[in-house]
Enzyme design. Structure first.
Site, short mmCIF file in Angstrom:
data_model
loop_
_atom_site.label_atom_id
_atom_site.label_comp_id
_atom_site.label_asym_id
_atom_site.label_seq_id
_atom_site.Cartn_x
_atom_site.Cartn_y
_atom_site.Cartn_z
NE ARG A 72 36.62 53.61 -24.98
CZ ARG A 72 37.88 53.99 -25.43
NH1 ARG A 72 38.15 54.10 -26.63
NH2 ARG A 72 38.86 54.02 -24.60
CD GLU A 117 40.87 47.93 -32.85
OE1 GLU A 117 41.07 49.01 -32.61
OE2 GLU A 117 39.91 47.41 -32.47
CE LYS A 120 40.50 50.40 -23.21
NZ LYS A 120 41.63 49.81 -24.23
N1 PLP Z 1 41.70 50.01 -30.17
C1 PLP Z 1 42.08 49.29 -29.14
C2 PLP Z 1 41.76 47.77 -29.37
C3 PLP Z 1 42.45 49.75 -27.74
O1 PLP Z 1 42.73 48.91 -26.86
C4 PLP Z 1 42.57 51.06 -27.67
C5 PLP Z 1 42.86 51.72 -26.51
O2 PLP Z 1 42.14 52.05 -25.75
C6 PLP Z 1 42.17 51.86 -28.71
C7 PLP Z 1 41.97 51.40 -30.06
C8 PLP Z 1 42.54 53.31 -28.74
O3 PLP Z 1 41.64 53.86 -28.28
P1 PLP Z 1 41.80 55.27 -27.26
O4 PLP Z 1 42.18 56.41 -28.35
O5 PLP Z 1 40.37 55.77 -26.76
O6 PLP Z 1 42.32 54.98 -26.28
C1 COI Z 2 45.06 52.34 -24.18
O1 COI Z 2 45.39 52.91 -25.18
O2 COI Z 2 44.65 53.11 -23.20
C2 COI Z 2 44.80 51.18 -23.97
O3 COI Z 2 43.95 50.49 -23.31
C3 COI Z 2 45.67 50.23 -24.75
C4 COI Z 2 46.17 49.17 -23.88
C5 COI Z 2 45.25 47.67 -23.96
C6 COI Z 2 47.41 49.03 -23.20
#
Ligand code: PLP
Ligand code: COI
Length: 339
Positions: free
Chosen positions: A80, A219, A183
């Site tokens: 990612r 989301e 991200k």
């Molecule tokens: N959506 C957003 C905007 C996020 O910042 C995060 C955190 O990383 C997620 C979703 C969840 O993603 P993940 O499960 O890969 O941490």
């Molecule tokens: C995460 O879930 O790791 C995120 O990056 C969320 C965060 C912006 C605190």
């Protein structure tokens, strides 16, 4: 071992001993360096400061009953981050450098890894920034990849308890063909006003709608959204949300547990039909949603503010059991870090 109050850690920054840095110059990545400084010195015209050339990741390491340290699906975070780099035209971090840096940062800060059973974990924050100087809007020619780690408790202070979320329609997080699916820091800057409204009004987070039609769920702040009904796990399909690794994993587990999975657009009104709703992410793990208030329409969608639903609870415990090494790593998601 550090003498922190492991059971009561907030989701915040606690200074650890070391961080890693790796510089991209003259078209190639250098050696991984270790620093004990919390500061970074960069050029005043660095593209990260002016034009938002930056991407980050969030992952966690967990200590098991056996004292082994486990990393969850790091390859997905590395992938990612490469995708995010492409999205804002930065140099991509090769997987070897990514994982070597992660392991180094964990090892050097071993005393900050929360003990098994504390409910806390070591949060790992990889960060990639454009450091080359530019005044015109152009990608930098130099980049810096860093990792810091910090022990954290639950993202939402409620932990695994239902939270309230709100929908407001004044601000969008991400444009339909913008950067919502990678991200990068700009997305989080764009979400601050909504989150501020949410916090001000006593909500844990804002639920974002699709920016184009304002009709579908995108989301749940820094987490993906899911709803449960009729033995089905429903989660938004959208080009402007971050593909959550936690969500991907819940989908796999739900299917494995005999549930159906639907990835599709979710109209706001459908919120009234779910038996359970939740947010999911690395930081949030699973955050059950007890109620959603739509400030635009005045509608409220009420689930259960007392306790998490049955399916969310099962998914939550199973995910945590795999991460801690209490359950067999059936899906091959775990890498044990050699300390
Ligand atoms: N959506 C957003 C905007 C996020 O910042 C995060 C955190 O990383 C997620 C979703 C969840 O993603 P993940 O499960 O890969 O941490
Ligand atoms: C995460 O879930 O790791 C995120 O990056 C969320 C965060 C912006 C605190």
């Amino acid at each position: 071992m550090s003498d922190l109050d492991w059971g009561n850690l907030p989701f915040g920054y606690i200074k650890t001993d070391y961080n890693t840095r790796c510089y991209y110059r003259n078209g190639k990545w250098g050696e991984i360096e270790v620093s004990s400084s919390e500061e970074v010195s960069i050029h005043i015209a660095a593209t990260t400061l002016h034009y938002g050339q930056e991407a980050f990741e969030g992952m966690k390491a967990f200590k098991g009953k056996d004292n082994k340290v486990r990393l969850f699906r790091w390859e997905e975070n590395a992938k990612r981050m490469r995708n995010s780099a492409k999205g804002v035209m930065m140099a991509e971090v090769p997987d070897e450098i990514f994982i070597a840096s992660v392991e180094k940062a964990i090892k050097l800060n071993e005393r900050f890894i929360p003990p098994y059973g504390s409910g806390a974990s070591l949060y790992i924050r990889p960060l990639l920034i454009g450091t080359g100087a530019r005044v015109g809007v152009k990608p930098a020619d130099e980049y810096l990849f860093m990792i810091f780690v910090t022990p954290v408790g639950p993202y939402f202070k409620e932990g695994f308890k239902p939270v309230k979320m709100m929908i407001e329609r004044k601000f969008d997080r991400a444009a339909p063909l913008g950067t919502g699916n990678i991200k990068v820091g700009g997305n989080y800057a764009a979400s601050l006003n909504s989150l501020d409204i949410a916090h001000e009004k006593g909500y844990a987070s804002a639920l974002f709608l699709d920016a184009k039609e304002k009709k579908y769920i995108d989301e749940a702040g820094p987490a993906n959204f899911f709803g449960i009904k009729n033995n089905t796990y429903v989660t938004p399909h959208s080009d402007s949300i971050l593909p959550s690794i936690t969500n991907m994993s819940l989908v796999t587990m739900a299917e494995d547990m005999g549930m159906k999975v639907e990835r599709r657009r979710i109209p706001v009104e459908e919120l009234s039909t779910f038996e359970e709703a939740g947010g999911c992410g690395t930081a949030a793990v699973i955050s059950p949603i007890g109620q959603i208030d739509d400030l635009g329409t005045g509608e409220s969608y009420v689930y259960d503010m007392e306790k998490a639903g049955e399916v969310s609870t099962k998914l939550y415990h199973r995910l945590q059991a795999i991460q801690a090494g209490d359950e067999e790593d059936k899906f091959n998601w775990i890498k044990v870090v050699e300390l």
